[in-house]
Write a protein that holds these residues in place. Structure first.
Motif: not given
Length: 158
Positions: A49-63
């Motif tokens: 849930g807390e990573c849903d706002s991240v759009m970049d694929k790699e940043q979302k993975k890290e989050c």
């Protein structure tokens, strides 16, 4: 007028050969599409849930990985695991996320770890991680897929 219609008809019939192209079969199209898909990588990684706002694929993975690690560590911080096994400072936790968004946790032990009561540690981890927040599964071409990863969890010795 008849001559013009006949001439036009012959012209159209004769020119159809230029438009007649081979249509690929369904099997050829399927093989071509399969060759385009990278089977070693997912289209989108699992998400929390807390990573849903991240759009970049790699940043979302890290989050996702940092959030998962933080959530697991928070649940295991003040636990009896430290009292039972003070020599354990890091646990390798194998996390499986199924397509229906259910989670499974397993502990990966080193080969020389015969002194640990694996069932006790696993049951302790399962009880601590039973009410884990919802996780959206990874997807491949828009279809949810099973994913597994090893999450190193550092147990605080404070």
């Amino acid at each position: 007028m008849k001559k013009a219609v006949v001439a036009l008809s012959l012209l159209l019939l004769g020119s159809c050969q230029y438009f007649d192209k081979k249509v690929p079969s369904e099997e050829e199209l399927l093989q071509k599409r399969r060759a385009e898909i990278n089977m070693d990588e997912v289209s989108s990684y699992p998400s929390i849930g807390e990573c849903d706002s991240v759009m970049d694929k790699e940043q979302k993975k890290e989050c996702f990985f940092s959030s998962m690690t933080r959530l697991v560590q928070e649940r295991l911080d003040a636990d009896t695991l430290l009292l039972l096994y003070p020599e354990i400072d890091t646990i390798q936790l194998k996390v499986t996320i199924f397509p229906d968004a259910t989670l499974a946790f397993e502990t990966e032990f080193p080969k020389d770890s015969v002194g640990y009561d694996r069932t006790k540690i696993d049951s302790l981890l399962r009880s601590r991680l039973s009410d884990f927040p919802a996780v959206e599964p990874a997807s491949k071409e828009g279809i949810p897929v099973k994913s597994q990863f090893i999450l190193p969890v550092i147990i605080n010795v404070e």
